[in-house]
Design an enzyme around this catalytic site. Structure first.
Site, PDB file in Angstrom:
ATOM      1  N   ASP A   1       0.779  -1.435   0.053  1.00 22.42           N
ATOM      2  CA  ASP A   1       0.015  -0.188   0.195  1.00 22.42           C
ATOM      3  C   ASP A   1       0.579   1.430   0.182  1.00 22.42           C
ATOM      4  O   ASP A   1       2.320   1.233  -0.051  1.00 22.42           O
ATOM      5  CB  ASP A   1      -0.726   0.040   1.223  1.00 22.42           C
ATOM      6  CG  ASP A   1      -2.331   0.756   0.786  1.00 22.42           C
ATOM      7  OD1 ASP A   1      -2.753   1.496  -0.266  1.00 22.42           O
ATOM      8  OD2 ASP A   1      -3.205   0.551   1.719  1.00 22.42           O
TER       9      ASP A   1
ATOM     10  N   ASP B   1     -10.576   1.856  -3.129  1.00 22.13           N
ATOM     11  CA  ASP B   1     -10.857   1.713  -2.249  1.00 22.13           C
ATOM     12  C   ASP B   1     -12.478   1.652  -1.603  1.00 22.13           C
ATOM     13  O   ASP B   1     -13.344   1.230  -1.234  1.00 22.13           O
ATOM     14  CB  ASP B   1     -10.221   2.661  -1.187  1.00 22.13           C
ATOM     15  CG  ASP B   1      -9.229   2.483  -0.481  1.00 22.13           C
ATOM     16  OD1 ASP B   1      -8.387   1.467  -1.572  1.00 22.13           O
ATOM     17  OD2 ASP B   1      -8.191   3.412  -0.261  1.00 22.13           O
TER      18      ASP B   1
END
Length: 748
Positions: free
Chosen positions: A479, A549
């Protein structure tokens, strides 16, 4: 051989059965003139008849010659300031402050296959017959700098790969202020420009605009390719559609700051430029050193946007993605993030994993919150050791327990980031990106490590290596949750600070490469707050990317539809999450959530310990379905049928390479009363093949399905009562149709 060279006229023709690309050397100035790019044309001894020259008001390079204005000549890799006033492909500052260059043709070489790009991701070949590379060697004799322009044409793909390399052969240093990967001058401006735009949680939305005079462009200055724009543009002819007409795609294999633009001049010539963003870029080219630009992948399609997409899909999935995961089935995973966020312990994780295994899930991924004192997003990044309060047996013990259940284990890292409460920051406060005597901005309560420094990369590699080597890890989610601010490295001298952004992303690539070389079995999934770094550069290291997301199925229709413009389905990370959705609060049927996610990598991100028995049964059936058709979803030819950007309906389909099977997804966002008749015209089928449609219990020839379509309304003649009694599907409804070739059947 895909390249013909007329040595007498100094002309170069790159071609295969689909495309041609033609340029030549100008007679007087020895620079490069672009003549043609598009559909394959017959080769001939000379293409001089394609030269266009008019006497126009202009500055000309040579006295007495009124047709040597570079402003009115289509070029290959233009400079600024010697009669061309359009934006250039390169700029070099010299010791006296001048930025004027004169790169003249010196020679060429033809290389079988495709050379690698040092330190940069790039497409590749597995044998020399797959492609041919032409290198054009230019030299500025005053500066003693050589410029190598590289053109690779694939033998059977509508693809040309371009990049540039600067070699300083002098004893002086120069500063490169601009070094783009490709520049193409088109003879007119009758195009629409297509690009992918958005923001966090609404990435890769398709934008279209007709070209007009001036500059239309996209860019990133954020340190990553960004949620805002993807490093890609396409020019499509005004009459081109999803499936017909001429389209030219330009995709940059790069993950940092980029620029892509179309400049239309006063004579309607269109210049497309793409490469590293020259804004704040300044590379010190020292004596005997080289600067290599990233690679631009140019695709031509005469079959519309979908034809362009299929070319990118095939190339990127087979000749950009590498390693064992290129051809291996991607596992169905469950990620605990939306199920638990930071609030979990080992017992909770094992409970989710056990329930998921019972449903057929193949991989459990432990997301953020497993390390140091990480109980919120305020702390602990950089201290990569397990929180023994949550995980008393550490990652090693947990991963073994997960594997004992019969599942693989994956782990989340955010290796580029650091928080100030960590032991790492206490020891190395100078490792963060910060400008001396200036405020240092935070993003998501975290700061960015200086990946332009080798000691930082060494430390993070060692930290990750310690966890990986002592555990059973087969997947890593990498990430990166914030952009770069106050860009500065204390490791670089003042005159090299302009190199920082590029050196940073080279450091990211280096860490990826070191981990991949040591752990080739690990499947990496790139993530940057979702789709903040979904680009071809990342696919070279991570075969799949967490697309957004935002897990809401309705929003994902747009996000995944836009992503498919360039990226293959098996790179598009897609999960089924709980409802109400955590990003938009929408409640969508479980079947629709799955039917959207099927057209991606497919997985789950919800707490399976809290769902009903009926939902478990449905998930079990979804997983069985996906396992049965996984190869069709991931390796079939993908067709976009109905766009979410201009319709209440969305449809797409995947067709097997042998055209014997297909799966069609159809989604209706909002229900309507007393609505019209609906049908979906399919693509890519064999017109003479008879297909059964399992869900309708009918059989149809491919030509009927493509020209008439699947009729979504039923025939209620003499069945009116049945119509009024049936349950209406409601909002966010969906249907999947499975088409299978029928053999040994003679219809009436």
């Amino acid at each position: 051989m895909n390249i013909e060279v007329n040595k007498l006229n100094k002309e170069f023709h790159l071609f295969n059965e689909h495309i041609s690309y033609v340029f030549r050397v100008l007679e007087k100035c020895n620079q490069l003139e672009h003549l043609y790019y598009g559909k394959k044309i017959n080769h001939r001894n000379s293409f001089n008849h394609l030269i266009e020259r008019e006497v126009r008001p202009a500055c000309n390079m040579f006295e007495g010659d009124h047709t040597t204005s570079l402003e009115h000549i289509k070029q290959e890799y233009p400079s600024f300031g010697t009669t061309d006033y359009r934006y250039s492909a390169h700029t070099i500052t010299q010791a006296n402050g001048s930025k004027i260059t004169n790169f003249q043709y010196e020679d060429y070489r033809i290389i079988p296959g495709k050379p690698k790009l040092n330190g940069l991701p790039a497409t590749y070949v597995e044998n020399e017959e797959e492609a041919t590379t032409l290198e054009i060697i230019l030299i500025d004799t005053l500066l003693k700098i050589r410029l190598i322009l590289s053109y690779t044409i694939y033998t059977h793909r509508n693809v040309i790969c371009r990049s540039a390399r600067f070699i300083n052969e002098s004893n002086k240093s120069f500063f490169i202020n601009n070094a783009l990967s490709a520049s193409v001058d088109f003879p007119d401006n009758e195009f629409e420009m297509i690009h992918l735009s958005g923001a966090w949680a609404r990435e890769t939305h398709i934008e279209k605009k007709k070209l007009s005079r001036g500059i239309q462009g996209i860019y990133s200055t954020r340190g990553s390719s960004s949620h805002i724009h993807n490093p890609f543009i396409a020019l499509k002819r005004l009459d081109a559609t999803e499936h017909t007409g001429d389209v030219f795609g330009f995709s940059l294999v790069y993950s940092g700051n980029f620029l892509a633009q179309a400049e239309v001049d006063t004579y309607d010539v269109t210049r497309v430029s793409i490469g590293v963003n020259p804004f704040l870029f300044k590379w010190k080219l020292k004596p005997n050193k080289t600067f290599q630009t990233p690679e631009c992948i140019m695709v031509y399609s005469e079959e519309g946007l979908n034809g362009m997409s299929q070319t990118y899909h095939e190339l990127y999935s087979k000749r950009l993605v590498r390693g064992i995961w290129r051809d291996k089935s991607r596992p169905i995973l469950i990620n605990n993030w939306e199920a638990t966020y930071f609030d979990f312990n080992e017992e909770k994780i094992l409970d989710i994993a056990y329930q998921a295994k019972e449903l057929g899930v193949e991989l459990f991924v432990l997301d953020d919150g497993w390390f140091s004192q990480r109980n919120s997003d305020n702390s602990s990044l950089g201290d990569w050791f397990a929180d023994k309060k949550k995980l008393p047996n550490g990652i090693s013990g947990l991963s073994k327990n997960i594997e004992d259940l019969g599942m693989s284990f994956g782990l989340w890292f955010e290796p580029e980031m650091i928080c100030k409460d960590t032991s790492l920051f206490t020891k190395h406060p100078d490792w963060i990106i910060a400008t001396p005597q200036r405020n240092t901005s935070h993003g998501r309560n975290q700061f960015v490590l200086d990946f332009s420094r080798s000691e930082v990369i060494d430390y993070i590699f060692s930290s990750m290596d310690k966890i990986i080597s002592n555990s059973k890890i087969s997947y890593i989610k990498w990430d990166m949750n914030r952009y770069i601010t106050e860009a500065y490295s204390i490791n670089l001298p003042a005159d090299q600070q302009g190199e920082f952004y590029h050196r940073y992303i080279l450091g990211v690539y280096e860490l990826y490469e070191r981990l991949i070389q040591k752990y080739p079995h690990i499947l990496f999934e790139s993530c940057a707050g979702g789709g903040g770094r979904f680009d071809p550069g990342m696919l070279f290291y991570s075969p799949q990317v967490w697309t957004s997301d935002n897990t809401d199925a309705v929003e994902r229709l747009k996000i995944q539809y836009g992503s498919s413009l360039i990226y293959p389905l098996n790179s598009i990370g897609s999960h089924v999450s709980s409802v109400p959705n955590h990003q938009v609060g929408r409640i969508t049927p479980l079947e629709t959530r799955a039917r959207v996610s099927f057209f991606g990598t497919f997985g789950y991100e919800l707490d399976v310990t809290k769902i009903s028995d009926s939902e478990k049964k449905e998930i079990r059936e979804q997983i069985l379905f996906f396992k049965k058709y996984r190869q069709l979803f991931h390796n079939g030819d993908f067709y976009r049928l109905l766009s979410p950007f201009n319709s209440n309906e969305v449809s797409w389909m995947s067709v097997s390479k042998d055209k014997k099977q297909a799966i069609v997804g159809y989604y209706k966002i909002l229900a309507k009363p007393n609505d019209k008749y609906y049908r979906i015209k399919l693509k890519g089928l064999n017109p003479d093949t008879l297909y059964s449609i399992k869900e309708k219990g009918t059989m149809h020839y491919g030509d009927e399905l493509m020209n008439v379509g699947i009729l979504l309304n039923e025939n209620y003649t003499n069945r009116a009562l049945e119509y009024w009694q049936k349950e209406k599907p409601g909002d966010f409804s969906s249907i999947l149709f499975v088409l299978t070739e029928v053999k040994d059947y003679l219809p009436n």
